[in-house]
Design a protein around this motif. Sequence first.
Motif, mmCIF file in Angstrom:
data_model
loop_
_atom_site.group_PDB
_atom_site.id
_atom_site.type_symbol
_atom_site.label_atom_id
_atom_site.label_comp_id
_atom_site.label_asym_id
_atom_site.label_seq_id
_atom_site.Cartn_x
_atom_site.Cartn_y
_atom_site.Cartn_z
ATOM 1 N N ASP A 3 0.821 -1.207 0.000
ATOM 2 C CA ASP A 3 0.000 0.000 0.000
ATOM 3 C C ASP A 3 0.857 1.259 0.000
ATOM 4 O O ASP A 3 0.520 2.246 -0.670
ATOM 5 C CB ASP A 3 -0.946 0.002 1.208
ATOM 6 N N ASN A 4 1.965 1.233 0.747
ATOM 7 C CA ASN A 4 2.869 2.391 0.767
ATOM 8 C C ASN A 4 3.499 2.613 -0.605
ATOM 9 O O ASN A 4 3.656 3.751 -1.052
ATOM 10 C CB ASN A 4 3.966 2.197 1.815
ATOM 11 N N TYR A 5 3.862 1.514 -1.265
ATOM 12 C CA TYR A 5 4.473 1.611 -2.591
ATOM 13 C C TYR A 5 3.473 2.195 -3.595
ATOM 14 O O TYR A 5 3.812 3.077 -4.380
ATOM 15 C CB TYR A 5 4.949 0.226 -3.048
ATOM 16 N N ARG A 6 2.251 1.703 -3.550
ATOM 17 C CA ARG A 6 1.217 2.200 -4.453
ATOM 18 C C ARG A 6 0.900 3.669 -4.191
ATOM 19 O O ARG A 6 0.699 4.457 -5.124
ATOM 20 C CB ARG A 6 -0.054 1.369 -4.319
ATOM 21 N N ALA A 7 0.865 4.043 -2.937
ATOM 22 C CA ALA A 7 0.586 5.433 -2.590
ATOM 23 C C ALA A 7 1.713 6.348 -3.067
ATOM 24 O O ALA A 7 1.459 7.443 -3.596
ATOM 25 C CB ALA A 7 0.390 5.573 -1.081
ATOM 26 N N ALA A 8 2.950 5.882 -2.891
ATOM 27 C CA ALA A 8 4.087 6.680 -3.338
ATOM 28 C C ALA A 8 4.077 6.828 -4.860
ATOM 29 O O ALA A 8 4.364 7.905 -5.404
ATOM 30 C CB ALA A 8 5.389 6.042 -2.878
ATOM 31 N N LYS A 9 3.752 5.730 -5.534
ATOM 32 C CA LYS A 9 3.707 5.768 -6.996
ATOM 33 C C LYS A 9 2.579 6.690 -7.485
ATOM 34 O O LYS A 9 2.755 7.460 -8.426
ATOM 35 C CB LYS A 9 3.500 4.355 -7.531
ATOM 36 N N ALA A 10 1.440 6.636 -6.814
ATOM 37 C CA ALA A 10 0.314 7.500 -7.165
ATOM 38 C C ALA A 10 0.656 8.966 -6.909
ATOM 39 O O ALA A 10 0.312 9.849 -7.711
ATOM 40 C CB ALA A 10 -0.924 7.097 -6.384
ATOM 41 N N ASP A 11 1.336 9.234 -5.808
ATOM 42 C CA ASP A 11 1.756 10.606 -5.515
ATOM 43 C C ASP A 11 2.739 11.124 -6.562
ATOM 44 O O ASP A 11 2.677 12.292 -6.965
ATOM 45 C CB ASP A 11 2.385 10.686 -4.122
ATOM 46 N N ALA A 12 3.647 10.263 -6.991
ATOM 47 C CA ALA A 12 4.621 10.669 -8.005
ATOM 48 C C ALA A 12 3.919 10.999 -9.323
ATOM 49 O O ALA A 12 4.251 11.990 -9.987
ATOM 50 C CB ALA A 12 5.655 9.576 -8.218
ATOM 51 N N ARG A 13 2.957 10.172 -9.708
ATOM 52 C CA ARG A 13 2.208 10.431 -10.941
ATOM 53 C C ARG A 13 1.385 11.718 -10.831
ATOM 54 O O ARG A 13 1.290 12.493 -11.781
ATOM 55 C CB ARG A 13 1.293 9.267 -11.263
ATOM 56 N N ALA A 14 0.815 11.929 -9.680
ATOM 57 C CA ALA A 14 0.015 13.138 -9.474
ATOM 58 C C ALA A 14 0.890 14.382 -9.550
ATOM 59 O O ALA A 14 0.500 15.400 -10.139
ATOM 60 C CB ALA A 14 -0.715 13.074 -8.138
ATOM 61 N N GLU A 15 2.063 14.313 -8.971
ATOM 62 C CA GLU A 15 2.990 15.447 -9.012
ATOM 63 C C GLU A 15 3.446 15.725 -10.442
ATOM 64 O O GLU A 15 3.547 16.882 -10.868
ATOM 65 C CB GLU A 15 4.204 15.183 -8.115
ATOM 66 N N LYS A 16 3.688 14.654 -11.203
ATOM 67 C CA LYS A 16 4.088 14.815 -12.599
ATOM 68 C C LYS A 16 2.958 15.466 -13.401
ATOM 69 O O LYS A 16 3.201 16.341 -14.234
ATOM 70 C CB LYS A 16 4.442 13.457 -13.199
#
Length: 70
Positions: A3-16
Amino acid sequence: MTDNYRAAKADARAEKARAKAMRPWFKKKRFIIPLALVALGIIASVGSSGGGTKDANANDNASATTAAND
């Protein structure tokens, strides 16, 4: 952990996505490509229209010389 990995990946995509949306208008593809095509068209028309006047003057001079010699 997943879940932490998915959240981090989602945050990175959102920031991009936010960074991409905040780019100035002139750095976006929808403006760059049409402007490049317009510039290319202008350059092509200027380049092709430059030689027309010299040929017309040469033809006028040749006919004037022929008429004078007759």
